[in-house]
Design a protein around this motif. Structure first.
Motif, PDB file in Angstrom:
ATOM      1  N   MET A 266      -0.901   5.909   9.710  1.00  0.00           N
ATOM      2  CA  MET A 266      -0.250   6.956   8.951  1.00  0.00           C
ATOM      3  C   MET A 266      -0.608   5.740   8.093  1.00  0.00           C
ATOM      4  O   MET A 266       0.326   5.563   6.603  1.00  0.00           O
ATOM      5  CB  MET A 266       1.052   5.631   9.257  1.00  0.00           C
ATOM      6  CG  MET A 266       1.600   6.756   9.899  1.00  0.00           C
ATOM      7  SD  MET A 266       3.622   6.389  10.755  1.00  0.00           S
ATOM      8  CE  MET A 266       4.339   7.081   9.758  1.00  0.00           C
ATOM      9  N   ILE A 267      -2.156   5.419   7.195  1.00  0.00           N
ATOM     10  CA  ILE A 267      -2.191   4.570   5.809  1.00  0.00           C
ATOM     11  C   ILE A 267      -1.330   5.544   4.333  1.00  0.00           C
ATOM     12  O   ILE A 267      -1.178   5.359   3.497  1.00  0.00           O
ATOM     13  CB  ILE A 267      -3.256   4.266   5.504  1.00  0.00           C
ATOM     14  CG1 ILE A 267      -3.125   3.443   4.320  1.00  0.00           C
ATOM     15  CG2 ILE A 267      -4.419   5.197   5.428  1.00  0.00           C
ATOM     16  CD1 ILE A 267      -4.612   2.276   5.027  1.00  0.00           C
ATOM     17  N   ASN A 268      -1.775   6.629   4.620  1.00  0.00           N
ATOM     18  CA  ASN A 268      -1.593   8.185   3.507  1.00  0.00           C
ATOM     19  C   ASN A 268      -0.608   8.563   3.499  1.00  0.00           C
ATOM     20  O   ASN A 268      -0.069   9.699   3.411  1.00  0.00           O
ATOM     21  CB  ASN A 268      -2.476   9.000   3.576  1.00  0.00           C
ATOM     22  CG  ASN A 268      -3.889   8.533   3.041  1.00  0.00           C
ATOM     23  OD1 ASN A 268      -3.752   7.367   2.472  1.00  0.00           O
ATOM     24  ND2 ASN A 268      -4.987   7.769   3.722  1.00  0.00           N
ATOM     25  N   VAL A 312      -3.278  -1.388   5.819  1.00  0.00           N
ATOM     26  CA  VAL A 312      -1.983  -0.526   6.216  1.00  0.00           C
ATOM     27  C   VAL A 312      -1.080  -1.205   5.287  1.00  0.00           C
ATOM     28  O   VAL A 312      -0.376  -0.428   4.818  1.00  0.00           O
ATOM     29  CB  VAL A 312      -1.799  -0.389   7.791  1.00  0.00           C
ATOM     30  CG1 VAL A 312      -0.331  -0.094   8.249  1.00  0.00           C
ATOM     31  CG2 VAL A 312      -2.320   0.672   8.768  1.00  0.00           C
ATOM     32  N   LEU A 313      -0.423  -3.110   5.746  1.00  0.00           N
ATOM     33  CA  LEU A 313       0.387  -3.383   5.170  1.00  0.00           C
ATOM     34  C   LEU A 313      -0.319  -3.816   3.436  1.00  0.00           C
ATOM     35  O   LEU A 313       0.829  -3.370   2.977  1.00  0.00           O
ATOM     36  CB  LEU A 313       0.068  -4.628   5.935  1.00  0.00           C
ATOM     37  CG  LEU A 313       0.553  -5.406   7.379  1.00  0.00           C
ATOM     38  CD1 LEU A 313      -0.216  -6.574   7.128  1.00  0.00           C
ATOM     39  CD2 LEU A 313       1.969  -4.977   7.696  1.00  0.00           C
ATOM     40  N   LEU A 314      -0.952  -3.739   3.387  1.00  0.00           N
ATOM     41  CA  LEU A 314      -1.479  -3.858   1.821  1.00  0.00           C
ATOM     42  C   LEU A 314      -1.256  -1.887   1.192  1.00  0.00           C
ATOM     43  O   LEU A 314      -0.313  -1.999  -0.142  1.00  0.00           O
ATOM     44  CB  LEU A 314      -3.080  -3.944   1.062  1.00  0.00           C
ATOM     45  CG  LEU A 314      -3.427  -5.675   1.428  1.00  0.00           C
ATOM     46  CD1 LEU A 314      -4.842  -5.699   1.055  1.00  0.00           C
ATOM     47  CD2 LEU A 314      -2.025  -6.432   0.188  1.00  0.00           C
ATOM     48  N   LYS A 315      -1.638  -1.080   1.868  1.00  0.00           N
ATOM     49  CA  LYS A 315      -0.964  -0.256   0.730  1.00  0.00           C
ATOM     50  C   LYS A 315       0.323   0.360   1.126  1.00  0.00           C
ATOM     51  O   LYS A 315       0.992   0.821   0.030  1.00  0.00           O
ATOM     52  CB  LYS A 315      -2.048   0.989   2.023  1.00  0.00           C
ATOM     53  CG  LYS A 315      -1.879   2.680   1.589  1.00  0.00           C
ATOM     54  CD  LYS A 315      -2.023   2.585   0.256  1.00  0.00           C
ATOM     55  CE  LYS A 315      -2.248   4.129  -0.583  1.00  0.00           C
ATOM     56  NZ  LYS A 315      -2.862   5.578   0.383  1.00  0.00           N
ATOM     57  N   LYS A 316       1.191  -0.359   2.238  1.00  0.00           N
ATOM     58  CA  LYS A 316       2.865   0.172   2.230  1.00  0.00           C
ATOM     59  C   LYS A 316       3.431  -0.804   1.157  1.00  0.00           C
ATOM     60  O   LYS A 316       4.104  -0.817   0.694  1.00  0.00           O
ATOM     61  CB  LYS A 316       2.748  -0.209   4.332  1.00  0.00           C
ATOM     62  CG  LYS A 316       2.208   0.408   4.991  1.00  0.00           C
ATOM     63  CD  LYS A 316       2.901   2.043   4.536  1.00  0.00           C
ATOM     64  CE  LYS A 316       2.317   3.255   5.804  1.00  0.00           C
ATOM     65  NZ  LYS A 316       2.356   4.050   5.626  1.00  0.00           N
ATOM     66  N   PHE A 317       2.803  -2.244   1.166  1.00  0.00           N
ATOM     67  CA  PHE A 317       3.546  -2.592   0.604  1.00  0.00           C
ATOM     68  C   PHE A 317       3.382  -2.007  -1.805  1.00  0.00           C
ATOM     69  O   PHE A 317       4.263  -1.841  -2.335  1.00  0.00           O
ATOM     70  CB  PHE A 317       2.709  -3.535  -0.092  1.00  0.00           C
ATOM     71  CG  PHE A 317       3.316  -4.644   1.035  1.00  0.00           C
ATOM     72  CD1 PHE A 317       5.022  -5.059   0.846  1.00  0.00           C
ATOM     73  CD2 PHE A 317       2.863  -6.060   1.670  1.00  0.00           C
ATOM     74  CE1 PHE A 317       5.667  -6.107   1.598  1.00  0.00           C
ATOM     75  CE2 PHE A 317       3.299  -6.846   2.872  1.00  0.00           C
ATOM     76  CZ  PHE A 317       5.060  -6.931   2.659  1.00  0.00           C
ATOM     77  N   ALA A 318       2.127  -1.374  -1.333  1.00  0.00           N
ATOM     78  CA  ALA A 318       1.568  -0.826  -3.259  1.00  0.00           C
ATOM     79  C   ALA A 318       2.681  -0.132  -3.139  1.00  0.00           C
ATOM     80  O   ALA A 318       3.602   0.379  -3.949  1.00  0.00           O
ATOM     81  CB  ALA A 318       0.506  -0.487  -2.961  1.00  0.00           C
ATOM     82  N   THR A 319       3.460   1.295  -2.027  1.00  0.00           N
ATOM     83  CA  THR A 319       4.346   2.114  -1.655  1.00  0.00           C
ATOM     84  C   THR A 319       4.886   1.676  -2.112  1.00  0.00           C
ATOM     85  O   THR A 319       6.505   1.858  -2.880  1.00  0.00           O
ATOM     86  CB  THR A 319       3.684   2.935  -0.943  1.00  0.00           C
ATOM     87  OG1 THR A 319       2.629   3.095  -0.489  1.00  0.00           O
ATOM     88  CG2 THR A 319       4.634   4.588  -1.004  1.00  0.00           C
ATOM     89  N   ALA A 320       5.234   0.891  -1.687  1.00  0.00           N
ATOM     90  CA  ALA A 320       7.155   0.216  -1.649  1.00  0.00           C
ATOM     91  C   ALA A 320       7.954  -0.515  -3.196  1.00  0.00           C
ATOM     92  O   ALA A 320       7.811  -0.474  -3.765  1.00  0.00           O
ATOM     93  CB  ALA A 320       7.307  -1.235  -0.163  1.00  0.00           C
ATOM     94  N   LEU A 321       6.482  -0.950  -3.183  1.00  0.00           N
ATOM     95  CA  LEU A 321       6.653  -2.056  -4.227  1.00  0.00           C
ATOM     96  C   LEU A 321       6.668  -1.169  -6.037  1.00  0.00           C
ATOM     97  O   LEU A 321       7.728  -1.132  -6.839  1.00  0.00           O
ATOM     98  CB  LEU A 321       5.646  -2.900  -5.259  1.00  0.00           C
ATOM     99  CG  LEU A 321       5.922  -4.340  -4.410  1.00  0.00           C
ATOM    100  CD1 LEU A 321       4.141  -5.119  -4.687  1.00  0.00           C
ATOM    101  CD2 LEU A 321       6.923  -4.877  -5.424  1.00  0.00           C
TER     102      LEU A 321
END
Ligand code: KG4
Ligand code: ZN
Length: 402
Positions: A266-268, A312-321
């Motif tokens: 689910m990274i993308n 995955v965590l970094l990508k989701k944090f980037a999206t959330a931020l």
């Protein structure tokens, strides 16, 4: 205000006594007494937490832990008490499903003075219901006999405040709330949860994402199990991953043939949801395909697993931020004890001027201190406390954004 707190949501049984002071901006929590018993070893043979065993262990250990926390706080004063027939009955009925516990707690109550505490905080949920019930019924028995209010706490708010405080440099028993907490984007990663939370103030939580299947902690523990590491395998997996990472730095070419490649589920997807069961299955297939793994292959598999999780965590944090634009990220729960996850997230975001809040020392994995802190938050927001006579039910699926 002095808070006695009880945690029994999973496989840690814990009791603590805190002196909580101040308002939202300047809260301080001094630990007066703290006792914790981890049942993890006992669950190892089942490969995960076995609810009936957890419940039995909580019942067997709560009174001893309470006694120990009271002694540490110097609240243990021997004095014979007269327990009326009515009081005895209430305690026996309240703890009728935990007969051994009724017996030990009555023995304790009969022999000591009422301690100098003002309220009892107890985890109401989320967690394993049979386990939660033991803590709740124990809290009700004490609250009834000592005539104290009950603060029913959401365990996840406990993890949030555990990452919002820091240990005072001049007092190893005192935590103070960090300066600017809100607005905050938090990710609770533990054995039971993977939950993205956005909050603008205490008590006002919005769940903005989470896992669709396994939690991160479960993924760590299940992958560890596939590699023959006993429950809870997270910390040992992480140690092997670190060794793999170090070797990779020195001999990358030589090791290429032993590297596993795992998916980043689910990274993308562009949302804030996760899925970890596919990652675990990919590890299973890899292990099946290779047959017996060499020690080096095991280590490199652990390294790749942590890389996949962190990506995955970094990508989701980037999206959330992007969506929430906060200056503060918060990581909480047992898995945030993971050195590599902490390092990667802290390094990435401090460069960008975003503060990363991690659990204060000693408060990463489940404990009663964070439950006492969350109880105090409830008190500050003028939550009407319960009494022992009020209905109070364990809620295995308790939500933060009620
Ligand atoms: O917060 P916690 O004590 O319990 C729950 O509320 O679920 O989290 C326990 C989880 C377990 O899955 C354990 O393997 C994991 O946290 N854990 C770790 C590490 N330390 C604990 N996972 C990865 N690396 C670690 N260092
Ligand atoms: Zn937890």
């Amino acid at each position: 205000m002095k808070v006695l707190s009880i945690e029994t949501s999973c496989d840690e049984t814990a009791v603590s006594i805190l002196d909580a002071q101040g308002g939202y901006e300047n809260m301080t929590f001094t630990i007066l007494g703290n006792a914790l018993y981890s049942q993890a070893q006992k669950h190892a043979q089942y490969g995960g937490v076995y609810p009936t065993l957890a419940k039995r262990e909580h019942a067997a250990n709560l009174t001893v832990l309470l006694e120990s926390a009271l002694k540490e706080a110097s609240f243990y004063t021997k004095e014979k008490q007269d327990i009326s027939k009515e009081q005895r009955e209430f305690i026996e009925v309240t703890l009728e499903r935990e007969p051994g516990l009724a017996l030990t707690v009555l023995q304790l109550l009969e022999n000591i003075e009422k301690p100098d505490v003002d309220a009892i905080a107890v985890t109401q949920g989320p967690g394993l219901e049979p386990a939660l019930w033991v803590g709740i019924n124990f809290a009700r028995a004490l609250a009834y006999y000592w005539n104290l209010p009950i603060l029913p706490v959401n365990h996840l708010e406990g993890h949030i405040i555990a990452s919002s405080v820091e240990l005072s440099p001049d007092n190893q028993n005192r935590y103070t709330v960090r300066e600017t907490v809100f607005p905050v984007l938090g990710l609770i990663i533990s054995g039971g949860h993977t939950e993205f939370v956005y909050a603008e103030k205490w008590g006002d939580y919005k769940i903005v994402g989470g896992t669709r299947d396994d939690s991160i902690g479960e993924a760590f523990d299940k992958v560890a199990r596939l590699l023959g590491i006993p429950y809870p395998g997270g910390p040992e997996l992480s140690r092997l991953a670190e060794e793999g990472r170090r070797t990779l730095l020195t001999r990358p070419a030589h090791l290429a043939k032993d590297m596993a490649t795992l998916p980043r589920p689910m990274i993308n997807t562009g949302d804030l949801d996760f899925s970890f069961s596919g990652l675990k299955t990919a590890v299973l297939y890899y292990v099946q395909e290779k047959g017996e793994l060499t020690e080096m292959q095991k280590k490199l598999l652990c390294t790749e697993f942590e890389e996949a999780v962190v990506d995955v965590l970094l990508k989701k944090f980037a999206t959330a931020l992007q969506e929430y634009q906060t200056q503060t990220l918060l990581l909480g729960g047992g898995v945030s004890a993971n050195t590599y996850i902490r390092k990667r997230i802290t390094n990435t975001y401090t460069k960008e001027g975003v503060s990363v809040f991690l659990p204060a020392e000693g408060l990463s994995t489940d404990n009663a201190v964070m439950i006492g802190m969350a109880g105090y938050l409830m008190h500050l927001r003028d939550h009407k406390p319960k009494t022992a006579q009020d209905e109070l039910k364990a809620n295995g699926n308790m939500k933060l954004d009620r």
